[in-house]
Design a protein around this motif. Structure first.
Motif, PDB file in Angstrom:
ATOM      1  N   VAL A 158      43.570 -30.459  11.529  1.00  0.00           N
ATOM      2  CA  VAL A 158      44.659 -29.697  10.313  1.00  0.00           C
ATOM      3  C   VAL A 158      44.110 -28.480   8.971  1.00  0.00           C
ATOM      4  CG1 VAL A 158      45.826 -29.985   7.900  1.00  0.00           C
ATOM      5  CG2 VAL A 158      45.916 -31.803   9.676  1.00  0.00           C
ATOM      6  N   PHE A 159      44.696 -27.547   9.097  1.00  0.00           N
ATOM      7  CA  PHE A 159      43.660 -25.931   8.666  1.00  0.00           C
ATOM      8  C   PHE A 159      44.116 -25.580   7.480  1.00  0.00           C
ATOM      9  CE2 PHE A 159      46.120 -24.781  12.319  1.00  0.00           C
ATOM     10  CZ  PHE A 159      46.105 -22.848  11.627  1.00  0.00           C
ATOM     11  N   ALA A 160      43.242 -24.936   6.561  1.00  0.00           N
ATOM     12  CA  ALA A 160      43.546 -24.150   5.785  1.00  0.00           C
ATOM     13  C   ALA A 160      44.800 -23.274   5.587  1.00  0.00           C
ATOM     14  CB  ALA A 160      42.403 -23.501   4.263  1.00  0.00           C
ATOM     15  N   PHE A 161      45.560 -22.769   4.861  1.00  0.00           N
ATOM     16  CA  PHE A 161      46.705 -21.206   5.532  1.00  0.00           C
ATOM     17  C   PHE A 161      46.301 -20.824   3.980  1.00  0.00           C
ATOM     18  CE2 PHE A 161      50.923 -19.238   5.561  1.00  0.00           C
ATOM     19  CZ  PHE A 161      50.464 -18.666   6.388  1.00  0.00           C
ATOM     20  N   ASP A 162      45.003 -19.474   4.786  1.00  0.00           N
ATOM     21  CA  ASP A 162      44.713 -18.304   3.669  1.00  0.00           C
ATOM     22  C   ASP A 162      45.584 -18.663   2.595  1.00  0.00           C
ATOM     23  OD1 ASP A 162      43.220 -16.432   2.428  1.00  0.00           O
ATOM     24  OD2 ASP A 162      41.690 -17.551   3.442  1.00  0.00           O
ATOM     25  N   ILE A 163      45.007 -17.874   1.426  1.00  0.00           N
ATOM     26  CA  ILE A 163      46.860 -17.181   0.583  1.00  0.00           C
ATOM     27  C   ILE A 163      46.609 -15.879   1.006  1.00  0.00           C
ATOM     28  CG2 ILE A 163      44.378 -16.363  -1.381  1.00  0.00           C
ATOM     29  CD1 ILE A 163      46.653 -17.015  -3.438  1.00  0.00           C
ATOM     30  N   ALA A 164      45.889 -15.083   1.398  1.00  0.00           N
ATOM     31  CA  ALA A 164      45.876 -13.181   1.930  1.00  0.00           C
ATOM     32  C   ALA A 164      47.302 -13.398   3.023  1.00  0.00           C
ATOM     33  CB  ALA A 164      44.546 -13.324   2.523  1.00  0.00           C
ATOM     34  N   TYR A 165      47.954 -14.268   3.319  1.00  0.00           N
ATOM     35  CA  TYR A 165      48.997 -14.714   4.276  1.00  0.00           C
ATOM     36  C   TYR A 165      49.885 -15.228   3.416  1.00  0.00           C
ATOM     37  CZ  TYR A 165      45.952 -14.023   8.321  1.00  0.00           C
ATOM     38  OH  TYR A 165      44.421 -13.722   8.872  1.00  0.00           O
ATOM     39  N   ALA A 166      49.631 -16.310   2.800  1.00  0.00           N
ATOM     40  CA  ALA A 166      50.888 -17.391   1.718  1.00  0.00           C
ATOM     41  C   ALA A 166      51.142 -16.757   0.465  1.00  0.00           C
ATOM     42  CB  ALA A 166      49.777 -18.849   1.481  1.00  0.00           C
ATOM     43  N   GLY A 167      50.139 -15.584  -0.113  1.00  0.00           N
ATOM     44  CA  GLY A 167      50.966 -15.331  -0.967  1.00  0.00           C
ATOM     45  C   GLY A 167      50.555 -15.844  -2.695  1.00  0.00           C
ATOM     46  N   GLN A 168      50.918 -17.573  -2.551  1.00  0.00           N
ATOM     47  CA  GLN A 168      50.088 -17.740  -3.262  1.00  0.00           C
ATOM     48  C   GLN A 168      49.607 -18.923  -3.020  1.00  0.00           C
ATOM     49  OE1 GLN A 168      54.612 -19.826  -4.441  1.00  0.00           O
ATOM     50  NE2 GLN A 168      54.174 -19.643  -6.796  1.00  0.00           N
ATOM     51  N   SER A 169      49.301 -19.709  -4.350  1.00  0.00           N
ATOM     52  CA  SER A 169      47.800 -20.633  -4.222  1.00  0.00           C
ATOM     53  C   SER A 169      48.575 -22.028  -3.770  1.00  0.00           C
ATOM     54  CB  SER A 169      47.071 -20.315  -5.454  1.00  0.00           C
ATOM     55  OG  SER A 169      47.586 -21.143  -6.324  1.00  0.00           O
ATOM     56  N   ARG A 170      47.856 -22.974  -3.809  1.00  0.00           N
ATOM     57  CA  ARG A 170      48.582 -23.832  -3.399  1.00  0.00           C
ATOM     58  C   ARG A 170      48.805 -25.087  -4.575  1.00  0.00           C
ATOM     59  NH1 ARG A 170      43.868 -25.672  -1.624  1.00  0.00           N
ATOM     60  NH2 ARG A 170      44.412 -25.954   0.329  1.00  0.00           N
ATOM     61  N   ALA A 171      47.396 -24.097  -6.290  1.00  0.00           N
ATOM     62  CA  ALA A 171      47.869 -25.013  -7.120  1.00  0.00           C
ATOM     63  C   ALA A 171      48.831 -24.238  -8.102  1.00  0.00           C
ATOM     64  CB  ALA A 171      46.212 -24.342  -8.109  1.00  0.00           C
TER      65      ALA A 171
END
Length: 596
Positions: A158-171
């Protein structure tokens, strides 16, 4: 153990539990489209590998229900198995339920594994069968004792999907879910669908082929978040990030205990379409609010960052396809090529592109008659061999960190007929009509679907699949809820298109045993204009790759349609040319994008 032997073992297990009929769907505990080998029970029992189908076994009979996409495949794969192919007349209709109601008698039991049947599906069975006196038994996975080499539950990294791609934070995403909790008046929500969890937590994995997700459950309350996935699957850096965002990681199996211990004084939101019947039974006596998951709409409306990446990923995906078709044309000048070779070559060309992570679904490479098998999958032992004649249908897609692609092109390899060109042009006219649509807000997919079929209908022709589906962002290539479908009964047909939704536009035509034609682009819904009659929307085409001019019957195209095609090919060149390094590639692209 061959298929008839497996069915006999199943019947023996049915007899032990006094089960008259046993139902095996094509699903896992998360109602996923692509399921891990662990839960490919229907495939293992029947030998039928299509993505959609329901197997029912009784003491005397066995039948497999599937839709028109898989009729030809079903005939081939079920031959000699003792399992009859039951052809669904209406796509997505649960016609097997009516068969059960007609063939089971009072006092008899229908069995199924409650972990892989959703609450909605179980209720439909209950509504149809209870008046007949038929009981449901959801306790048993009857294959457990004789599926000896059953695959284990997958546990990829399992790896983190960077906000640079996601465009919105987990929080921020968790905050929005909690706003929904407050607005809905519930205390917590249980997320079951794997892509919803991956999107919410900004994580990705590879537990399921083609979909970058991991097997887990997510329980979000007003105060805390519990992610049932397994602590040993999370590296220290991601673990610290999750802790900072208030996410507690627990084992996958602990979800059942958490549901049993959920406070009776609080209300839990569950989605009947994804909640398993097994979990519903565990939650007996709890205060449940049955409602669609809030993440579905949050996820399907792409943010500006995702849209920017979608536009970019189409350019490099177009480069991979250009190199594939150049290779194919050159190779066929001197030798033949198999369908499997094409699939392997395309994956290799995509693999040369930055941030590529794998295919978004198994490539459909259908030469001549195989192209008429809508979800055909070439196998090395029986695939077709291509030469420099006929038609090739290639439907494929890639998963990149910066987006998901899905494109179909039908191309001439030489010696096409007037009939083939006419059919291709009718399909293209429909694809253009949908691409150019302007429509008021609130318009659903069933209303727009007609635009893509109108020219085929005028000639008494049609195709047996929906015209489009939603597409995820480095997630599931088939994403709800929107799409284009003939029936408003399905979510694809009834969901209103909204700005930010990315949807496929893929009309087709199929002449059994002769050829298949499908042309597919991904389109983005955007704002159009406001008038005295309301706010209007339109589509922006995202996919960038030439449409084969050699298959056109030009006199069938209007001036407006020709202009659309010429403008589109200018858009293709603008996106792809800057990425090409070889003069031969530039020449090829310009040649295939010449004005008509």
């Amino acid at each position: 153990m061959n298929i008839p032997s497996r069915i006999e073992h199943l019947r023996a297990a049915m007899a032990q539990h006094n089960i008259t009929a046993y139902l095996v769907p094509s699903s896992d505990p998360h109602q996923s489209e692509y399921v891990a080998p662990r839960w490919q029970t229907r495939t293992w029992l029947s030998g039928f590998t299509g993505s959609a189908g329901t197997l029912i076994v009784t003491n005397e009979d066995a039948g497999l229900w599937t839709d028109s996409r898989y009729f030809l495949q079903g005939e081939e794969q079920l031959a000699g198995s003792g399992i009859s192919l039951e052809r669904q007349q209406v796509p997505h209709a649960p016609e097997h339920v009516s068969w059960l109601a007609d063939n089971l008698a009072a006092g008899q039991q229908l069995g199924f594994d409650g972990r892989v049947v959703s609450l909605s599906q179980a209720r439909l069975l209950e509504r149809k069968l209870s008046p007949k006196g038929v009981k449901l038994n959801a306790k048993y996975d009857l294959t457990t004792n004789f599926w000896e080499d059953r695959p284990a539950i997958p546990r990829s990294d399992v790896f983190a999907f960077d906000i640079a791609y996601a465009g919105q934070s987990r929080a921020d995403k968790l905050t929005n879910i909690r706003k929904w909790l407050k607005k809905t008046g519930v205390d917590a929500v249980l997320l079951v669908a794997l892509d919803e969890i991956a999107w919410t937590l900004n994580i990705r994995a590879a537990d399921v082929d083609f979909n970058p997700v991991c097997l887990s459950y997510l329980l979000v309350t007003k105060e805390q978040v519990n992610w049932f996935v397994g602590k040993d699957r999370i590296d220290p850096k991601l673990s610290a990030e999750l802790t900072q965002d208030g996410v507690k990681v627990e084992d996958y199996s602990q979800v059942e205990l958490a549901l049993q211990n959920f406070p009776a004084s609080q209300q839990l939101a569950v989605d009947p379409a994804t909640l398993s019947y097994r979990f519903y039974e565990l939650l007996a006596g709890k205060d449940l609010k049955e409602v669609g998951s809030p993440v579905v709409m949050m996820k399907t409306i792409k943010n500006e960052t995702e849209i920017k990446h979608f536009r970019n990923v189409m350019c490099k995906d177009g480069v991979a396809l250009l190199r594939l078709f150049r290779w194919l044309e050159d190779t066929l000048k001197t030798t033949t090529v198999t369908e499997v070779e094409i699939s392997e070559r395309l994956a290799a060309f995509r693999g040369q592109q930055n941030l590529y992570k794998g295919e978004s679904f198994p490539a459909i490479v259908g030469y001549n008659g195989n192209g008429a098998i809508i979800h055909y999958h070439a196998e090395p032992e029986n695939c077709a061999t291509l030469d420099a004649s006929g038609i090739l249908l290639l439907d494929s897609g890639g998963q990149y960190l910066d987006g998901t692609t899905d494109i179909t092109r039908t191309v001439s390899l030489g010696n096409t007929t007037m009939e083939q060109r006419q059919h291709f042009t009718l399909v293209l006219k429909g694809m253009i009509a949908l691409s150019k649509a302007r429509f008021p807000k609130g318009t659903g997919g069933a209303q727009l679907d007609t635009l893509a079929r109108q020219f085929l209908w005028q000639e008494g022709l049609n195709f047996g699949h929906g015209t489009g589906h939603g597409v995820g962002f480095f997630l599931n290539v088939h994403e709800g809820p929107q799409g284009f479908a003939t029936s408003a009964v399905t979510s694809r047909g009834r969901t209103a298109l909204q700005p930010g939704m990315v949807t496929s536009n893929e009309p087709g035509f199929y002449r059994t045993d002769h050829y298949g034609i499908r042309i597919e682009n991904l389109i983005l819904c955007v704002e159009d204009r406001s008038t005295d009659y309301g706010d209007f929307l339109r589509f922006e085409t995202l996919t960038l790759f030439p449409i084969d001019r050699r298959l056109l019957q030009l006199d069938m195209l209007s001036e407006e349609e020709r202009q659309w095609l010429n403008d589109y090919h200018q858009q293709v060149m603008a996106g792809i040319l800057p990425l090409l390094k070889e003069d031969e590639e530039r020449v090829w692209l310009r040649q295939h994008c010449q004005p008509v």
